[in-house]
Design an enzyme around this catalytic site. Structure first.
Site, mmCIF file in Angstrom:
data_model
loop_
_atom_site.group_PDB
_atom_site.id
_atom_site.type_symbol
_atom_site.label_atom_id
_atom_site.label_comp_id
_atom_site.label_asym_id
_atom_site.label_seq_id
_atom_site.Cartn_x
_atom_site.Cartn_y
_atom_site.Cartn_z
ATOM 1 N N ARG A 318 81.108 4.288 -48.396
ATOM 2 C CA ARG A 318 81.895 5.457 -49.625
ATOM 3 C C ARG A 318 81.519 4.070 -50.782
ATOM 4 O O ARG A 318 82.098 3.417 -50.389
ATOM 5 C CB ARG A 318 82.521 6.199 -49.449
ATOM 6 C CG ARG A 318 82.673 7.441 -48.775
ATOM 7 C CD ARG A 318 83.994 8.116 -48.955
ATOM 8 N NE ARG A 318 83.834 9.023 -47.833
ATOM 9 C CZ ARG A 318 84.923 10.090 -47.517
ATOM 10 N NH1 ARG A 318 86.175 10.568 -48.512
ATOM 11 N NH2 ARG A 318 84.866 10.636 -46.515
ATOM 12 N N ASP A 338 87.615 11.675 -37.326
ATOM 13 C CA ASP A 338 87.207 13.082 -37.829
ATOM 14 C C ASP A 338 87.000 14.276 -36.471
ATOM 15 O O ASP A 338 86.467 13.917 -35.402
ATOM 16 C CB ASP A 338 85.905 12.828 -38.420
ATOM 17 C CG ASP A 338 85.270 14.169 -39.782
ATOM 18 O OD1 ASP A 338 86.449 14.482 -39.662
ATOM 19 O OD2 ASP A 338 83.890 13.335 -39.644
ATOM 20 N N HIS A 340 85.441 18.289 -36.028
ATOM 21 C CA HIS A 340 84.950 19.703 -37.537
ATOM 22 C C HIS A 340 85.572 20.849 -36.290
ATOM 23 O O HIS A 340 84.961 20.964 -34.450
ATOM 24 C CB HIS A 340 83.456 19.701 -37.316
ATOM 25 C CG HIS A 340 83.327 18.734 -38.759
ATOM 26 N ND1 HIS A 340 82.828 17.229 -38.286
ATOM 27 C CD2 HIS A 340 83.330 18.874 -39.662
ATOM 28 C CE1 HIS A 340 82.925 16.592 -38.756
ATOM 29 N NE2 HIS A 340 83.620 17.406 -41.024
ATOM 30 N N LYS A 424 93.218 23.866 -47.998
ATOM 31 C CA LYS A 424 93.507 22.420 -47.440
ATOM 32 C C LYS A 424 94.630 22.164 -47.102
ATOM 33 O O LYS A 424 96.109 22.158 -48.375
ATOM 34 C CB LYS A 424 92.842 21.289 -47.691
ATOM 35 C CG LYS A 424 92.724 20.808 -49.304
ATOM 36 C CD LYS A 424 92.059 19.668 -49.195
ATOM 37 C CE LYS A 424 92.376 18.731 -50.864
ATOM 38 N NZ LYS A 424 91.813 17.993 -51.855
ATOM 39 N N HIS A 470 87.138 21.092 -41.123
ATOM 40 C CA HIS A 470 87.354 19.799 -41.319
ATOM 41 C C HIS A 470 88.710 18.939 -40.542
ATOM 42 O O HIS A 470 89.320 19.664 -41.604
ATOM 43 C CB HIS A 470 86.820 19.013 -42.517
ATOM 44 C CG HIS A 470 85.571 19.101 -42.960
ATOM 45 N ND1 HIS A 470 84.461 19.081 -42.799
ATOM 46 C CD2 HIS A 470 85.196 20.268 -43.548
ATOM 47 C CE1 HIS A 470 83.837 18.903 -43.890
ATOM 48 N NE2 HIS A 470 84.296 20.338 -44.082
#
Length: 595
Positions: A318, A338, A340, A424, A470
RNA sequence: GCCGACGUAGCUCAAUGGUAGAGCAGCGGUCUUGUAAACCGCCGGCUAAGGGUUCAAAUCCCUUCGUCGGCUCCA
């Protein structure tokens, strides 16, 4: 960070801020005053000044503050009307703006929003200085100990925290009831600096960031890489135990993917420029989700196979704005832990709870027990700003809050802080400097399943949209390792130490014996180094102590004669001679128990 | 990105606009030692990069890159 609401030092700190403001106003005619609250361990005040401040200025301000303190001026509270306030502060634009906002019920004196607007304002005056202020204050300036305050630094800060508004100069200071407490605080700052992960990363040869290859890009040296490897291995094993499957995905993807996901539309400023090849554009991935969704889409899915839990240590890039980069804690290339989760609506509650339990399990395994948790939900006033249906949002928000409550985790409910695609949980860890860093995030996503039009075939034979979550638990390897380094001040638990045992022969005569020991220790599965350098034993001990090696085995003529080892811990404790087998048992036990 | 400070050897730091230096680390030797630093010697620099000003620049000015402290933003 703000001072805790019940901190008894708030009046002292806020009063010192007022005294500082008076001093600055006197030394710099024409000063426009912003706001100046008490914060944890001190205070600040924001000023609009004719020129930048220098360290010499801070000394001059401190000197003038001491004079004001000696004056024993009482702090006098007054209640005034907004009209009177406008008169008093007629040449103070920032104060006038605050009065406007107070009247409109938009903000209090610290610039924080409140729900109802008081019609009466209060001011506090001492000597010649009057400030719009709710108080409370100490009785008079003489109650501020002249030898227990210090101005620490000057920094830029946007008015009202808005980068489109003017940038003011903020002076940070600290004040304590007595000189010894100030000194203790300054010592604490030094200790904190000593455990800064950037310093330890260099001293322990764990990692480096080389501007020649790019800011915010981390090089993992062998010792740091060993720690990371151990963390990742543990992470993978635990994920398999907890019902996840592992996946891998590429580092780049065609522009199609990022258009479909919406990243090119909403996240482009954080993405690296595209690579062009064969007249196609590829982007470095800033997130892993589109790839995991693509795996989901690769064939028809049945309700029977849900939930799917797919985890990946996915490296993303990023483009972070230059000024925000910070050691390992804020970088441009990092590996997220990460995953999902794709599930049916009826599974959501259990999945969230599982996620939370797994999260607690992981953090505890690494020795972290204190967190700050935010639950970010919709702004109830503007339900139209959000993707996904009302019912889904309610269900998701409930699943998150119920899970937090079921595990008795204190959290802050942040209304209106949810992103547009879902509610979240943001979970933060404090670093040595008291800054909090978001690591864990558990986010619902009602947007991507829609955009990629993913579905599963239900019991009824029809297509249904799955829920998607996520989650990153440790956050990223970089940030997590940075925090881990500071948490343990570099003295990692034995199971994570890149070097667990250092062998220290006293003279060259013991080197052959040391080699035998080395082989046995290595065969026992421990990471060992033999220091056969041309130095005295004391120097070797110092070296490995500074490297925070948990066990040092001193090997002299006596040990060789008896076939034993002299064990010294990095705490400095000398356990004396013991048979090698006993030492190995001890070390293996420490590894097993992860201490 | 913004405000400010800063950038000299691997690290920590020196050096009025006038010949870039020290300690530690590293390397080579000597020493062979009992729980946090043995001794001697050597190596190490286009002073972040580029451009200016000046007889002369680590030092003054400009640009870029980077670092630090904050702000804004975020794993």
């Amino acid at each position: 960070m703000p001072a805790p609401k019940d901190d008894p030092l708030i009046p002292l700190r806020h009063s010192t801020a007022h005294v500082m403001a008076q001093a600055v106003g006197e030394l710099f005619p024409g000063t426009k005053f912003g706001i100046g609250p008490a914060i944890e361990d001190g205070f600040y005040y924001d000023f609009d000044l004719p020129r930048p401040l220098t360290p010499d200025d801070l000394e001059a301000i401190e000197a003038r503050m001491r004079e004001i303190i000696r004056g024993n001026y009482p702090f006098i509270r007054r209640e005034i009307s907004p009209e009177e306030g406008r008169r008093i502060f007629h040449d103070q634009p920032y104060k006038l703006e605050l009065i406007e906002d107070l009247q409109a019920g938009r903000a209090d004196e610290d610039g924080e929003s409140i729900s109802t607007g008081p019609l009466t304002l209060t001011t506090y005056t001492h000597d010649t200085f009057t400030d719009l202020c709710r108080g409370p204050h100490v009785e008079h300036t003489g109650q501020i100990p002249a030898d227990a305050f210090k101005l620490l630094r000057v920094a830029g800060a946007y008015w009202r925290g808005d980068e489109r508004r003017p940038q003011l100069q903020r002076i940070y200071g600290t004040v304590w009831p007595a000189r010894q407490e100030l000194e203790a605080y300054l010592v604490r700052l030094e200790e904190i600096e000593r455990r800064d992960h950037r310093r330890l990363g260099r001293e322990l040869d764990l990692f480096s960031v080389d501007p020649n290859l790019g800011a915010g890009l981390v090089l993992w040296h062998p010792k740091g890489a060993m720690i990371r490897y151990l963390v990742e291995e543990f992470w993978r094993q635990e994920h398999l135990k907890w019902g996840y499957e592992l996946v891998f995905s590429p580092h780049i993807g065609r522009s199609w993917l990022w258009e479909k996901s919406g990243h090119l539309q909403f996240y482009r400023e954080n993405m690296y420029a595209p690579l062009e090849i064969d007249e196609q554009e590829f982007y470095l991935k800033p997130m892993n989700c589109p790839f995991h969704i693509s795996i989901y889409r690769s064939r028809v899915r049945s309700y029977r196979e849900l939930p799917l839990r797919w985890a990946e240590l996915g490296t993303v890039y990023r483009y972070e704005r230059g000024g925000v980069l910070h050691g390992l804690l804020r970088v441009r290339g990092f590996t997220q832990d990460d995953a999902h989760i794709f599930c049916r609506p009826d599974q959501i509650e259990e999945e969230v709870l599982r996620c939370l339990d797994f999260c607690l399990h992981l953090w505890r395994a690494f020795g972290f027990h204190e967190y700050e948790i935010d639950l970010s939900v919709r702004d109830p006033a503007h339900p139209e700003k959000y993707a996904g249906g009302d019912e889904a949002w309610q269900q998701a928000e409930q699943a998150l809050s119920r899970a937090l409550e079921a595990r008795h985790l204190p959290y802050r409910r942040a209304e209106g802080e949810a992103v547009f695609y879902g509610p979240k949980i943001d979970w933060k860890i404090r670093d040595a400097l008291g800054r909090t860093w978001q690591c864990t995030t558990i986010q619902f996503d009602f947007n991507l399943p829609e955009r990629f039009d993913i579905s599963y075939i239900g019991e009824d034979g029809r297509e249904h949209r799955p829920y998607m979550v996520h989650r990153a638990l440790l956050g990223s390897m970089e940030r997590f390792l940075g925090l881990l380094i500071e948490h343990y001040a570099g003295a990692f638990p034995v199971w994570l130490c890149p070097v667990q045992v250092a062998l220290i022969p006293i003279t060259d005569a013991q080197v052959p014996y040391a080699r035998q020991i080395e082989e046995a220790v290595r065969a026992a599965g421990l990471r060992v180094v033999l220091d056969d350098s041309n130095r005295r034993m004391q120097a070797k001990i110092r070296e490995h102590q500074l490297q925070k090696v948990p066990y040092m085995l001193v090997l002299g003529a006596r040990e060789e004669a008896t076939g034993q080892v002299a064990v010294r811990l990095r705490t400095g404790e000398d356990l004396g001679d013991m048979p090698l087998s006993r030492f190995l048992e001890m070390a293996r036990e420490a590894v097993e128990k992860k201490v």
